[in-house]
Design a protein around this motif. Structure first.
Motif, short mmCIF file in Angstrom:
data_model
loop_
_atom_site.label_atom_id
_atom_site.label_comp_id
_atom_site.label_asym_id
_atom_site.label_seq_id
_atom_site.Cartn_x
_atom_site.Cartn_y
_atom_site.Cartn_z
N GLN A 49 13.80 68.70 103.60
CA GLN A 49 14.49 69.35 104.71
C GLN A 49 14.81 68.38 105.85
N GLU A 54 16.74 69.37 109.17
CA GLU A 54 15.91 70.52 109.54
C GLU A 54 14.43 70.15 109.44
N VAL A 57 9.38 72.04 112.47
CA VAL A 57 8.65 73.20 111.96
C VAL A 57 7.77 73.75 113.06
N GLU A 84 16.17 81.11 109.17
CA GLU A 84 15.29 80.03 109.60
C GLU A 84 13.81 80.30 109.30
N GLU A 86 11.06 80.45 107.00
CA GLU A 86 10.79 79.91 105.67
C GLU A 86 9.67 80.70 104.97
N LYS A 100 6.56 80.90 109.45
CA LYS A 100 6.86 79.48 109.43
C LYS A 100 8.36 79.36 109.62
N ARG A 102 11.73 76.92 110.39
CA ARG A 102 12.26 75.55 110.26
C ARG A 102 13.63 75.50 110.93
#
Length: 140
Positions: A49, A54, A57, A84, A86, A100, A102
């Motif tokens: 990512q 991206e 996190v 977004e 995850e 989570k 990202r």
């Protein structure tokens, strides 16, 4: 068989059979059964990512104002549509869900938190934890 596939999901059936000490046909049959019974849910590429821009996190704790089943269902449906996010986990603790998230950077995260996550159904409050470095991610 499962351990070999966890390490390398791209193994050919022939190579997998060699590693687990089976001939190709029984290996294919067992692999098919594992998939049919849900032990293997799928195969996918693990994408870096960071190379896609991206790398940021953050984890967001989410407390809901209502935890009756309809409210939980409303939240689950809505959060699954936030690109977004995850991962989303229901938690037994001082908050209800752990997300989570990202994004490109902290500014993007702030916008997602303010515009999308905070406006999800029944969200009463959020707390954020920004990842500074990932040590173990389950991939290697």
């Amino acid at each position: 068989m499962l351990e070999e596939l966890r390490v390398d999901g791209r193994l050919s059936v022939t190579e997998l059979a060699n590693r687990v000490g089976l001939s190709k046909t029984p290996c294919q049959s067992r692999l098919k059964r594992l998939m049919e019974k849900g032990y293997i849910r799928g195969f996918r590429a693990i994408v870096d990512q960071g190379k896609l821009g991206e790398a940021h996190v953050a984890f967001a704790e989410v407390k809901l104002s209502d935890t009756r089943e309809k409210a939980l269902d409303d939240f689950r449906r809505a959060v699954s549509r936030v690109q977004e996010v995850e991962e989303c986990h229901m938690i037994a603790g001082n908050f209800d869900y752990l997300l989570k998230v990202r994004t490109r950077d902290i500014d993007s995260y702030r916008a997602i938190l303010g515009e999308k996550i905070s406006s999800l159904p029944h969200v009463a409050s959020t707390s954020s934890f920004v990842v500074m470095e990932t040590i173990v991610d389950g991939i290697d």
